[in-house]
Design a protein around this motif. Sequence first.
Motif, PDB file in Angstrom:
ATOM      1  N   VAL A   1       0.776  -1.087   0.543  1.00  0.00           N
ATOM      2  CA  VAL A   1       0.181  -0.377   0.083  1.00  0.00           C
ATOM      3  C   VAL A   1       0.984   1.122   0.037  1.00  0.00           C
ATOM      4  CG1 VAL A   1      -1.626   1.145   1.374  1.00  0.00           C
ATOM      5  CG2 VAL A   1      -1.856  -1.125   0.884  1.00  0.00           C
TER       6      VAL A   1
ATOM      7  N   LYS B   1      -0.167   4.741  -0.545  1.00  0.00           N
ATOM      8  CA  LYS B   1      -0.668   5.544  -0.545  1.00  0.00           C
ATOM      9  C   LYS B   1       0.735   6.537   0.249  1.00  0.00           C
ATOM     10  CE  LYS B   1      -3.420   4.720   3.495  1.00  0.00           C
ATOM     11  NZ  LYS B   1      -4.098   4.000   3.750  1.00  0.00           N
TER      12      LYS B   1
ATOM     13  N   ILE C   1      -8.042   0.736  -2.819  1.00  0.00           N
ATOM     14  CA  ILE C   1      -8.592  -0.271  -1.800  1.00  0.00           C
ATOM     15  C   ILE C   1      -8.996   0.999  -1.190  1.00  0.00           C
ATOM     16  CG2 ILE C   1      -6.587  -2.126  -1.622  1.00  0.00           C
ATOM     17  CD1 ILE C   1      -5.593  -0.038  -0.243  1.00  0.00           C
TER      18      ILE C   1
ATOM     19  N   MET D   1     -13.707  -7.857   0.876  1.00  0.00           N
ATOM     20  CA  MET D   1     -12.401  -7.201   1.440  1.00  0.00           C
ATOM     21  C   MET D   1     -12.999  -6.509   2.518  1.00  0.00           C
ATOM     22  SD  MET D   1     -11.683  -3.738   1.751  1.00  0.00           S
ATOM     23  CE  MET D   1     -11.150  -2.800   1.000  1.00  0.00           C
TER      24      MET D   1
ATOM     25  N   ILE E   1     -12.154  -4.670   6.234  1.00  0.00           N
ATOM     26  CA  ILE E   1     -11.450  -3.549   7.122  1.00  0.00           C
ATOM     27  C   ILE E   1     -12.079  -3.115   8.606  1.00  0.00           C
ATOM     28  CG2 ILE E   1     -10.562  -1.373   7.973  1.00  0.00           C
ATOM     29  CD1 ILE E   1     -10.922  -0.046   4.543  1.00  0.00           C
TER      30      ILE E   1
ATOM     31  N   MET F   1      -3.573  -6.006   7.234  1.00  0.00           N
ATOM     32  CA  MET F   1      -3.101  -5.475   7.398  1.00  0.00           C
ATOM     33  C   MET F   1      -1.432  -4.816   7.816  1.00  0.00           C
ATOM     34  SD  MET F   1      -5.967  -2.250   7.222  1.00  0.00           S
ATOM     35  CE  MET F   1      -5.451  -1.120   8.000  1.00  0.00           C
ATOM     36  N   SER F   2      -0.920  -3.514   8.092  1.00  0.00           N
ATOM     37  CA  SER F   2       0.630  -4.249   8.571  1.00  0.00           C
ATOM     38  C   SER F   2       0.265  -4.565  10.135  1.00  0.00           C
ATOM     39  CB  SER F   2       0.709  -2.862   8.826  1.00  0.00           C
ATOM     40  OG  SER F   2       1.879  -2.732   7.903  1.00  0.00           O
TER      41      SER F   2
ATOM     42  N   ARG G   1      -3.172  -6.587   2.502  1.00  0.00           N
ATOM     43  CA  ARG G   1      -2.701  -5.106   2.578  1.00  0.00           C
ATOM     44  C   ARG G   1      -1.918  -4.768   3.491  1.00  0.00           C
ATOM     45  NH1 ARG G   1      -8.398  -5.761   2.560  1.00  0.00           N
ATOM     46  NH2 ARG G   1      -8.345  -3.960   4.889  1.00  0.00           N
ATOM     47  N   ILE G   2      -0.310  -4.456   3.512  1.00  0.00           N
ATOM     48  CA  ILE G   2       0.743  -3.592   3.135  1.00  0.00           C
ATOM     49  C   ILE G   2       1.222  -2.826   3.421  1.00  0.00           C
ATOM     50  CG2 ILE G   2       2.404  -4.409   5.273  1.00  0.00           C
ATOM     51  CD1 ILE G   2       1.678  -7.335   4.442  1.00  0.00           C
ATOM     52  N   GLY G   3       1.044  -1.635   4.532  1.00  0.00           N
ATOM     53  CA  GLY G   3       1.954  -0.265   4.012  1.00  0.00           C
ATOM     54  C   GLY G   3       2.359   0.091   4.654  1.00  0.00           C
ATOM     55  N   THR G   4       2.730   0.454   6.325  1.00  0.00           N
ATOM     56  CA  THR G   4       2.862   1.208   7.032  1.00  0.00           C
ATOM     57  C   THR G   4       4.129  -0.430   7.448  1.00  0.00           C
ATOM     58  OG1 THR G   4       1.253   1.911   8.468  1.00  0.00           O
ATOM     59  CG2 THR G   4       2.752   2.236   9.259  1.00  0.00           C
TER      60      THR G   4
ATOM     61  N   ARG H   1       3.587   6.887   7.011  1.00  0.00           N
ATOM     62  CA  ARG H   1       3.371   7.362   5.771  1.00  0.00           C
ATOM     63  C   ARG H   1       3.065   9.568   6.211  1.00  0.00           C
ATOM     64  NH1 ARG H   1      -0.526   3.773   5.167  1.00  0.00           N
ATOM     65  NH2 ARG H   1      -1.891   4.192   7.287  1.00  0.00           N
TER      66      ARG H   1
HETATM   67  C1  LIG Z   1      -3.925   2.200   4.007  1.00  0.00           C
HETATM   68  C2  LIG Z   1      -4.431   1.338   4.216  1.00  0.00           C
HETATM   69  C3  LIG Z   1      -3.759   0.431   4.175  1.00  0.00           C
HETATM   70  C4  LIG Z   1      -2.709  -0.438   4.759  1.00  0.00           C
HETATM   71  O1  LIG Z   1      -2.722   0.091   6.582  1.00  0.00           O
HETATM   72  P1  LIG Z   1      -1.476  -0.559   7.131  1.00  0.00           P
HETATM   73  O2  LIG Z   1      -1.447  -0.168   8.417  1.00  0.00           O
HETATM   74  O3  LIG Z   1       0.081   1.074   6.740  1.00  0.00           O
HETATM   75  O4  LIG Z   1      -0.431  -1.773   6.456  1.00  0.00           O
HETATM   76  C5  LIG Z   1      -4.429  -1.695   4.013  1.00  0.00           C
HETATM   77  N1  LIG Z   1      -5.925  -1.046   3.745  1.00  0.00           N
HETATM   78  C6  LIG Z   1      -6.547   0.005   3.285  1.00  0.00           C
HETATM   79  C7  LIG Z   1      -8.203  -0.362   2.692  1.00  0.00           C
HETATM   80  C8  LIG Z   1      -5.867   1.307   3.675  1.00  0.00           C
HETATM   81  O5  LIG Z   1      -6.783   2.149   3.560  1.00  0.00           O
END
Ligand SMILES: *Cc1c(COP(=O)(O)O)cnc(C)c1O
Length: 233
Positions: A44, A46, A91, A173, A175, A205-206, A221-224, A230
Motif C-alpha cells: 500500500v 498511498k 482499496i 474485502m 477493514i 493490514m500491517s 494490504r500492507i503499507g506501514t 506515512r
Molecule cells: C492504508 C490502508 C491499508 C494499509 O494500512 P497499514 O496499516 O499501513 O498497513 C490497508 N487497507 C486499506 C483499505 C488502507 O486504506
Amino acid sequence: MSSHDVLSESDADPAANLARIRGEIDSALKEAGRPAGSVAITAVSKFHDAARIRPALEAGHRVFGENRVQEAMAKWPDLKADYPDVELRLIGPLQTNKVKEAVATFDVIESLDRPKLARALAAEMEKQGRRPRLYIQVNTGEEPQKAGLAPADVPAFFTQCRDEFGLEIKGLMCIPPLEDDPAPHFALLAKMAKNLGLTGLSMGMSGDYLIAAQLGATHVRIGTAIFGARPVH
Ligand SMILES: *Cc1c(COP(=O)(O)O)cnc(C)c1O
C-alpha cells in the motif's frame, strides 16, 4: 498494533521489509496448512511518492494498492510505463464521478459497495473495453461511518451485480474495526466468500496480516510495515 507501526520512514527499507514479510507469511501459511505463495502482498503505497515506491519495483514487487484515484493517477502512469506488469489495486472508497478514471487506472477495484456504483462501473467498463477485477467491500463490523455493505446485504448485491449489471465479482474485502480482535471478522469474510463461491479475499493490514494469512486471505494490504510511517498530508 505491532512494532512495525512505529518504524519511521527513514528506517524502512521497502525491499528488505517485503522479503521479511514474505518469509513471515510463508511460515504462517505452513502452520495453517496453506500452500506457500497463496497470499499476495498488496504493497500500500498511498501518500508515498514515486521515489519511495521505485525500490520495491526494482526488487521485483508488482502488486500495489492506492486509496485515492487522483493520487494514483498522478503517480502511477510513469511507474507503469517502466513496469508494465504492475497490478494496481484501488482499496479506498470510489465516488461515481471518478469511475472513468478508476477504470482506466486500476487493475482491481476492491471497494464496490452499492448498486449505483456497480451500474456506473458496468457502463464505463463497457465503454472503455477495460475490465478491472472487482471485489465487494464488506463492513463486517457494521460501523456506521465505514464504507462497505453490511454482511446480510452481500448475497443479494452479489446476485444483482451478476444478473442486472453483468459484473463478475472476484472476491470480498474488509477493514475490521480498529478496536476489535480482527480474527472473527476475517473468519466471517472467509465464510461469506466460500458461500458465494468466491476465491479472492483481501484482508489484513500491517498489524494483523499474519492472522489474515492463516484465516484464508489471498491478498494482504500492507503499507506501514513496508514503507514506514506515512508522510502527513
Ligand atoms: C492504508 C490502508 C491499508 C494499509 O494500512 P497499514 O496499516 O499501513 O498497513 C490497508 N487497507 C486499506 C483499505 C488502507 O486504506
